[in-house]
Design an enzyme around this catalytic site. Structure first.
Site, PDB file in Angstrom:
ATOM      1  N   HIS A 199      45.904  44.935  18.277  1.00  0.00           N
ATOM      2  CA  HIS A 199      45.622  43.938  17.255  1.00  0.00           C
ATOM      3  C   HIS A 199      46.816  43.770  16.315  1.00  0.00           C
ATOM      4  CE1 HIS A 199      41.499  43.668  18.553  1.00  0.00           C
ATOM      5  NE2 HIS A 199      41.206  42.850  17.563  1.00  0.00           N
ATOM      6  N   HIS A 250      42.209  52.966  14.840  1.00  0.00           N
ATOM      7  CA  HIS A 250      43.559  53.417  15.175  1.00  0.00           C
ATOM      8  C   HIS A 250      44.109  54.249  14.028  1.00  0.00           C
ATOM      9  CE1 HIS A 250      44.386  51.204  18.908  1.00  0.00           C
ATOM     10  NE2 HIS A 250      43.708  50.198  18.386  1.00  0.00           N
TER      11      HIS A 250
END
Length: 380
Positions: free
Chosen positions: A235, A350
């Site tokens: 992303h 993440h």
């Protein structure tokens, strides 16, 4: 805007956006945003995951609209060719980093993950015998993954050896219990002692019948969970790549686009205000006079407003899309920066190091591309 200021914005806007997300988390302002995140939502599925398509569509329409116009000069045509070269390089980099290097070879981000010790996990049940909350990250994805695993195990159940039949029965029963339970995270028929054995059995069976699951796409397709290694944030990479591309190309045609927008600003203002002149109360007040019947007043107050509003909205949309697509480009740019901020805030998906690796991976190529063409990017 001077060239130096634009260079600074182009270079720093994405890292600063990520930094703002970290600061929001550090000072406790990110919790509200994290609660609204939905990886399976419509925005994520239709907009973010297809982000390079939308960026390509809007970016190229602006390039064509502001450069390939009647009377375009040789310099304009050279700018279009240069834009195509930059776009081709960025597209190839996006593909090899997130989609795949070649047939049967995973993307760079997956190769990094596997090289650092990651693999496709099937840790479905935790030590307490419950469905693992970290297995897929959401109830929707967990149920979908459990259904996929159940289908594979059921399809190949007759291939089990006698000594594995008991584990197969336990796995099928546990997954069915999780899928059918009102609270799918706490199935009653999974015990703590059997959880590890069931996870191992599911892992072995899925890798046996579905082949080596060496890419994140394969892992997701067959209900697994990508975990264990360094997973560069896709992303962050994609949002950064899209922002850098849009800002870089905006520098080429931005002055011309904004000058055109400024010259026709009052036309846009009239089209926008026209949308607010179509309400029933406003229309009713304009129906003054005693000659109009009550039925005619109702018709004009109830039927005409939505029709008039739709026509006004269509004219405004056509004006923006055909005459001023830079408005769409700027809106899309803000959208990608917002998604980048949300990704930085969503620390549960993440780590900071994975965010940084995704950011740097995007900067490696975009920085080289736009630094090399710095002279050609002088605003015109």
């Amino acid at each position: 805007m001077s060239s130096k200021w634009f260079n600074a914005i182009h270079l720093l806007v994405c890292p600063l956006t990520v930094l703002v997300g970290y600061l929001m988390n550090a000072y406790g302002y990110g919790a509200a945003l994290q609660a609204t995140l939905n990886k399976d939502g419509l925005v994520n599925a239709m907009l973010v995951k297809k982000g390079w398509f939308w960026t390509s569509l809007v970016g190229w329409w602006c390039i064509i609209r502001y450069r390939a116009v009647p009377g375009a000069t040789g310099r304009d045509r050279r700018h279009i060719v240069q834009s195509f070269k930059r776009y081709a390089i960025l597209t190839v980099w996006w593909y090899v980093f997130t989609q795949g290097i070649w047939f049967g070879v995973g993307p760079i981000m997956d190769l990094v993950f596997v090289y650092t010790g990651g693999h496709c996990h099937y840790d479905v049940f935790d030590d307490a015998g419950h469905v693992n909350e970290d297995f897929q990250g959401s109830v929707t994805r967990t149920n979908r993954a459990l259904a996929l695993i159940h289908n594979v195990l059921t399809l190949h159940g007759h291939h089990q050896e006698h000594r594995q039949q008991q584990l197969w029965d336990r796995s099928i029963g546990s997954i069915q219990g999780a899928l059918q339970a009102t609270q799918p995270k706490t199935p009653k028929n999974v015990t703590a002692s059997a959880a590890a054995a069931i996870n191992t059995f599911i892992h072995d069976q899925m890798h046996r019948w579905q082949g080596p699951l060496t890419t994140s796409a394969q892992c997701r397709r067959f209900g697994g969970h990508w975990a264990g290694g360094h997973d560069p944030s896709g992303h962050v990479f994609l949002a950064t790549l899209m922002c850098m591309f849009l800002l870089g190309e905006l520098r080429v045609f931005g002055r011309r686009a904004l000058a055109h927008l400024y010259a026709q600003k009052w036309q846009l203002v009239r089209l926008v205000t026209r949308l607010f002149d179509t309400g029933p109360l406003w229309t009713w007040r304009r129906c003054g006079g005693g000659s109009m019947t009550c039925g005619a007043r109702l018709w004009r107050a109830i039927v005409e407003p939505p029709v008039t509003c739709a026509a006004a909205l269509l004219r405004l949309t056509r004006c923006i899309a055909c005459d001023h697509p830079v408005i769409i480009l700027l809106t899309l740019l803000v959208t990608w920066l917002w998604q980048l901020l949300l990704t930085a805030v969503a620390s549960r998906f993440h780590t900071v190091r994975e965010h940084m690796s995704g950011l740097l991976a995007a900067y490696i190529v975009t920085g080289l591309v736009y630094a090399r063409d710095a002279a050609a990017l002088r605003p015109v």
